[in-house]
Design a protein around this motif. Structure first.
Motif, PDB file in Angstrom:
ATOM      1  N   ILE A 126       0.812  -1.236   0.000  1.00 15.90           N
ATOM      2  CA  ILE A 126       0.000   0.000   0.000  1.00 15.90           C
ATOM      3  C   ILE A 126       0.844   1.284   0.000  1.00 15.90           C
ATOM      4  N   ILE A 130       0.115   3.893  -3.097  1.00 16.75           N
ATOM      5  CA  ILE A 130      -0.481   5.226  -2.958  1.00 16.75           C
ATOM      6  C   ILE A 130       0.449   6.352  -3.420  1.00 16.75           C
ATOM      7  N   LEU A 173      -8.910   2.855   1.246  1.00 16.16           N
ATOM      8  CA  LEU A 173      -7.989   3.388   0.240  1.00 16.16           C
ATOM      9  C   LEU A 173      -8.647   4.286  -0.804  1.00 16.16           C
ATOM     10  N   HIS A 176      -7.295   7.621  -1.342  1.00 16.19           N
ATOM     11  CA  HIS A 176      -5.971   7.642  -1.984  1.00 16.19           C
ATOM     12  C   HIS A 176      -6.057   7.292  -3.470  1.00 16.19           C
ATOM     13  N   VAL A 178      -6.961   4.480  -4.704  1.00 20.22           N
ATOM     14  CA  VAL A 178      -6.626   3.068  -4.963  1.00 20.22           C
ATOM     15  C   VAL A 178      -7.923   2.253  -4.908  1.00 20.22           C
TER      16      VAL A 178
END
Ligand code: NAD
Length: 262
Positions: A126, A130, A173, A176, A178
């Motif tokens: 992660i 990101i 997420l 971000h 994602v």
């Protein structure tokens, strides 16, 4: 090419669905990190990717070990400079038997590989994902993560966990950029479920009468779904569990069979 300039890390890429995904991602322009605990399997996947003109690197990893997973991600970024896609896919499917007879070791092994291994892979990937834009995670759950199966309590629990890990991560997420989704394969023609002594061709040709498309799937059919979820073509799809099961989960063809047998 749908994945040009992307770097994809695939766990369990030394065989089956992970290998098929590595080959397809490479065809679509991605540079691929082939992660597996089998050096033979990993080397074979890298060889096949290179034979079709792609770029791949093998990393040996046991996804149950945090230090190894951290090193896997470091190697991926060290070799290719970035990480855009994680296909967290490594899993096992050992014979379990009745839940009340299963040894604790068996439960731990299955949950550690299929669920904790998925989390660890995400955990270390992660921070890299990101850093980029529109990164994606695709996990491999299973039909067994949605529907209960006798004598498979640990496997079903692990895969149900993967479905919820996927949804929870998708929420976390989203800010971000994602996206996180999973595939839920039905039966796939891989060593994981192929009976010993049966060839790939024989198993692939075997009928599965319960499934509306009455056969097991080819690993590439799973890879196509992973590609869709990993690529910008699915840009508004997030937190989903996509059944790739020949229609098995959608219902039953029993009515047709009854009518035909009358
Ligand atoms: P496979 O056995 O062909 O491939 C699995 C790969 O994962 C192997 O190369 C193995 O070495 C690797 N692996 C296992 N444990 C590992 C660990 N601790 N660390 C690193 N690598 C490890 O199986 P497959 O069918 O391609 O399975 C891939 C995923 O698909 C699994 O998560 C499985 O549960 C899931 N799945 C498979 C089916 C099916 O019918 N084959 C159905 C539903 C879900």
């Amino acid at each position: 090419m749908r994945l040009a300039d992307k770097v994809a890390l695939i766990t369990g890429a030394g065989s089956g669905i992970g290998r098929a995904t590595a080959l397809l991602f490479a065809e679509e322009g991605a540079r691929v990190v082939v992660a597996d605990y089998s050096p033979e399997g990993g080397a074979e996947t890298v060889k096949q990717v290179k034979a079709q003109g792609g770029d791949a690197t093998f990393v040996q990893v046991d996804v149950t070990k945090a230090a190894e997973v951290e090193a896997m991600v470091k190697t991926a970024v060290g070799v290719y400079g970035q990480l855009n896609i994680l296909h967290s896919n490594a899993g096992i499917f050992p014979i379990e038997g009745p839940s009340y007879e299963m040894e604790e070791d068996m439960w731990d092994r299955i949950l550690d590989t299929n669920l904790k291994g998925m989390w660890l892979s995400c955990k270390y990937a992660i921070p890299e994902l990101i850093k980029g834009e529109k990164s994606t995670i695709v996990t491999t759950a299973s039909m067994a993560g949605i529907r209960g199966r006798a004598y498979r309590i640990a496997y079903c629990s692990s895969k149900g966990g993967v479905v919820m890990l996927t949804k929870a991560l998708a929420m976390e997420l989203a800010p971000h950029g994602v996206r996180v989704n999973c595939i839920c394969p039905g039966g796939v023609n891989t060593p994981l479920i192929r009976p010993e002594g049966m060839t790939e061709e024989e198993f692939g040709a075997r009928e599965v009468p319960r499934t509306p498309i009455p056969r097991v799937s080819d690993p590439r059919e799973q890879a196509q779904a992973v590609l869709f979820l990993a690529s910008p073509e699915s840009s508004y799809i997030n937190g989903q569990a996509m059944m790739v099961d020949g229609g098995d989960w959608a219902g039953t063809t029993q009515g047709i069979r009854r009518a035909e047998s009358r």
